[in-house]
Design a protein around this motif. Structure first.
Motif, PDB file in Angstrom:
ATOM      1  N   SER A 488       0.825  -1.204   0.000  1.00  0.00           N
ATOM      2  CA  SER A 488       0.000   0.000   0.000  1.00  0.00           C
ATOM      3  C   SER A 488       0.864   1.263   0.000  1.00  0.00           C
ATOM      4  CB  SER A 488      -0.920  -0.003   1.226  1.00  0.00           C
ATOM      5  OG  SER A 488      -1.854   1.050   1.151  1.00  0.00           O
ATOM      6  N   ILE A 489       1.916   1.286   0.827  1.00  0.00           N
ATOM      7  CA  ILE A 489       2.820   2.442   0.843  1.00  0.00           C
ATOM      8  C   ILE A 489       3.522   2.583  -0.506  1.00  0.00           C
ATOM      9  CG2 ILE A 489       4.954   3.355   1.854  1.00  0.00           C
ATOM     10  CD1 ILE A 489       4.002   2.167   4.541  1.00  0.00           C
ATOM     11  N   GLY A 490       3.937   1.458  -1.070  1.00  0.00           N
ATOM     12  CA  GLY A 490       4.579   1.497  -2.383  1.00  0.00           C
ATOM     13  C   GLY A 490       3.658   2.058  -3.446  1.00  0.00           C
ATOM     14  N   ALA A 491       2.376   1.621  -3.423  1.00  0.00           N
ATOM     15  CA  ALA A 491       1.408   2.144  -4.393  1.00  0.00           C
ATOM     16  C   ALA A 491       1.197   3.636  -4.192  1.00  0.00           C
ATOM     17  CB  ALA A 491       0.081   1.403  -4.257  1.00  0.00           C
ATOM     18  N   GLY A 492       1.145   4.078  -2.925  1.00  0.00           N
ATOM     19  CA  GLY A 492       0.977   5.499  -2.641  1.00  0.00           C
ATOM     20  C   GLY A 492       2.143   6.328  -3.144  1.00  0.00           C
ATOM     21  N   VAL A 493       3.359   5.834  -2.943  1.00  0.00           N
ATOM     22  CA  VAL A 493       4.556   6.544  -3.416  1.00  0.00           C
ATOM     23  C   VAL A 493       4.547   6.647  -4.940  1.00  0.00           C
ATOM     24  CG1 VAL A 493       7.068   6.419  -3.606  1.00  0.00           C
ATOM     25  CG2 VAL A 493       5.962   5.960  -1.403  1.00  0.00           C
ATOM     26  N   ILE A 494       4.172   5.574  -5.621  1.00  0.00           N
ATOM     27  CA  ILE A 494       4.116   5.592  -7.097  1.00  0.00           C
ATOM     28  C   ILE A 494       3.124   6.640  -7.581  1.00  0.00           C
ATOM     29  CG2 ILE A 494       3.358   4.257  -9.112  1.00  0.00           C
ATOM     30  CD1 ILE A 494       4.527   1.774  -7.717  1.00  0.00           C
ATOM     31  N   VAL A 495       1.935   6.682  -6.949  1.00  0.00           N
ATOM     32  CA  VAL A 495       0.929   7.670  -7.347  1.00  0.00           C
ATOM     33  C   VAL A 495       1.457   9.088  -7.133  1.00  0.00           C
ATOM     34  CG1 VAL A 495      -1.379   8.579  -6.870  1.00  0.00           C
ATOM     35  CG2 VAL A 495      -1.008   6.106  -6.885  1.00  0.00           C
ATOM     36  N   LEU A 496       2.090   9.343  -5.999  1.00  0.00           N
ATOM     37  CA  LEU A 496       2.611  10.685  -5.720  1.00  0.00           C
ATOM     38  C   LEU A 496       3.717  11.074  -6.699  1.00  0.00           C
ATOM     39  CD1 LEU A 496       2.722  10.633  -1.804  1.00  0.00           C
ATOM     40  CD2 LEU A 496       1.138  11.912  -3.250  1.00  0.00           C
ATOM     41  N   LEU A 497       4.588  10.120  -7.033  1.00  0.00           N
ATOM     42  CA  LEU A 497       5.668  10.405  -7.979  1.00  0.00           C
ATOM     43  C   LEU A 497       5.144  10.753  -9.365  1.00  0.00           C
ATOM     44  CD1 LEU A 497       8.327   7.694  -7.018  1.00  0.00           C
ATOM     45  CD2 LEU A 497       8.483  10.162  -6.643  1.00  0.00           C
ATOM     46  N   PHE A 498       4.063  10.078  -9.766  1.00  0.00           N
ATOM     47  CA  PHE A 498       3.531  10.293 -11.113  1.00  0.00           C
ATOM     48  C   PHE A 498       2.372  11.295 -11.125  1.00  0.00           C
ATOM     49  CE2 PHE A 498       5.849   6.377 -11.793  1.00  0.00           C
ATOM     50  CZ  PHE A 498       6.387   6.564 -13.071  1.00  0.00           C
TER      51      PHE A 498
END
Length: 510
Positions: A488-498
């Motif tokens: 979940s944290i990984g998915a959140g970081v990906i969304v924020l980066l993109f």
């Protein structure tokens, strides 16, 4: 006459159409029945339905996932039938009656009755759930500034029901037996129907919610009017769905269908068909449409991940509460299902005010940032459970405070994502694809339960001893929660980066 036509001399309550408050209480009691039953469902399957199985956790996870997937997928079918034939009023009554019968059938201690009861709730929810929410929208004319606050009031009813139901149904089940808890859920559903019926008798809805075309209702198929045929088919569908639910065992031990039951395979087929059709529509779309469709797909995908983790509250997290949380003198494991709704009620207005304040400061983050933050909050909430094992006592029980903090953080994440997701889908979807895109949005909750089932199977505790818990299960659960937190944290970081790229694709949609 149009459902959104102006109703002359319409009575107002607190500045809103009086019909809103009848729908508010009807939905409150319907959600009372739904969440009251859900709070008991996993524990009931573990302790009663599959009590004789060593793989009781696995079987429970499979059935819970199939039930959740089908209960949300049914809304797509029920909504379509309402739009074209029955109308909202008839659909709400039909759905409510089927759900009430389903809850009362749950009070029969018999395995086949159990699966039939779940199938009646699935079919009934398909007619009830999408239509009562849509009904609220018909109370306001297009552009009415009161509409958003009207929906806020309505959704507060959902969470009041979701908060109170597990507390009362869980208490009854613990003190007097499972079936008293299920029976109370059925009474809640009947209460909701009575409230809705009283609103119709008092004519608070005017001419709204009637069948779109009376001629279609009376059109005969095989000599039976469609208005009569649909309830007959709905009842016939229930035992067929019950058969699907009872076929929870994997159809193969290896290959592409390894560890998959019939419902898993059906949803994989639906997923492939939906993706293929989306690819076709993107191919024929204009450049601007294609950009927005890509964002709509991304929003739906990340919302599916969030709900997949969030809906563990009714399965794995309930089992964790029962087996590894010190609830002595606080509440039962079933009652912990009330915590999410409690925090939504507490936090909804402050977070809404925060967005308003940030808008005035011209600092309100756009949708992708809110989604990224929502996934981060969800991940952190599971990390709280992952580290709770370090505070376990000699019996493998962790302090209740960890579960409380977990639900607080998860509820914050939900309020960052859920309220904005649906409205953004209507902004992003081309008009010609609006109905299809909304159907995909509702299906995302159904696919989320496939994630719930997968995780539930991975964290299943296999034991021939009914007294499962303590240190034996603590490590399994905390390790699992740690993995969920990472994803979940990984998915959140990906969304924020993109997010900057997603913002460009969204264009003028905020």
């Amino acid at each position: 006459m149009s459902d959104i036509s102006k109703q002359p001399h319409e009575k107002q309550i607190l500045g809103h159409p009086s019909g809103l408050f009848y729908l508010f209480f009807a939905e409150l009691w319907e959600r009372f029945s739904f969440y009251g039953m859900r709070a008991l469902l996993t524990l009931y399957m573990i302790d009663v339905i599959f009590a004789a199985l060593a793989e009781r956790d696995y079987a429970t996870a499979a059935v819970y996932a199939s039930y959740g997937s089908l209960v949300y997928a049914s809304t797509v079918v029920g909504g379509k039938i309402s739009d074209q034939i029955l109308g909202m009023r008839n659909s709400i009554f039909l759905g409510g009656i089927l759900m009430a019968v389903g809850h009362f059938v749950l009070a029969i201690e018999n395995n086949m009755a159990f699966f039939l009861a779940l199938s009646l709730i699935i079919v009934g929810n398909g007619f009830f759930k999408p239509n009562i929410s849509t009904f609220v929208g018909t109370l306001y004319e297009k552009g009415d500034p009161r509409k958003d606050s009207g929906f806020t009031i309505f959704y507060m009813g959902i969470n009041i029901g979701g908060w109170i139901a597990p507390l009362l149904c869980g208490w009854l089940a613990a003190k007097y037996g499972w079936h008293y808890g299920f029976g109370l859920a059925g009474i809640g559903m009947l209460t909701g129907l009575i409230v809705f019926w009283s609103g119709i008798k008092k004519n608070v809805f005017g001419d709204r919610g009637l069948p779109p075309n009376e001629q279609v209702m009376h059109k005969k198929i095989l000599g039976i009017k469609q208005g009569t045929l649909i309830p007959i088919l709905a009842v016939i569908a229930a035992p067929l769905i019950a058969l699907l639910l009872s076929s929870y065992k994997a159809i193969a031990t290896d290959g592409i269908f390894a560890d998959q039951n019939i419902v898993n395979v059906i949803f994989k087929g639906i997923g492939i068909a939906v993706l293929a059709y989306l690819a076709y529509e993107m191919y024929r779309a204009t450049l601007d449409e294609r950009k927005k469709l890509i964002v709509a797909v991304l929003i739906t995908f990340f919302m599916t991940i969030f709900w997949g983790f969030h809906e563990l509250s009714g399965s794995v997290i309930t089992l964790f509460a029962a087996r590894n949380v010190d609830l002595d003198g606080i509440m039962t494991a079933a009652q912990t299902n009330s915590l999410n709704s409690m925090f939504i009620i507490i936090l909804a207005i402050p977070i809404s005010m925060m967005w308003t304040w940030l808008t005035k400061k011209k600092s309100n983050p756009r949708t992708p940032y809110k989604f990224g933050l929502g996934l981060l909050f969800a991940g952190i909430s599971f990390y709280v459970l992952a580290i709770s094992g370090a505070s376990a006592n000699a019996n493998g029980l962790v302090p209740f405070a960890y579960l409380l903090l977990m639900y607080f953080l998860l509820s914050v994440g939900e309020l960052f994502m859920s309220p904005v997701g649906l409205s953004k889908m209507t902004d992003l979807a081309p008009l010609r694809l609006m109905a299809f895109v909304m159907g995909v949005w509702f299906l995302s909750s159904a696919f989320a339960f496939q994630i719930v089932g997968f995780i539930g199977k991975q964290l299943a505790i296999e034991s021939s001893d009914g007294n499962v818990g303590g240190l034996d299960t603590l490590t399994t659960y905390t390790d699992g929660f740690n993995l969920i937190a990472m994803y979940s944290i990984g998915a959140g970081v990906i969304v924020l980066l993109f997010s900057p790229l997603i913002k460009k694709l969204m264009g003028n949609v905020h």
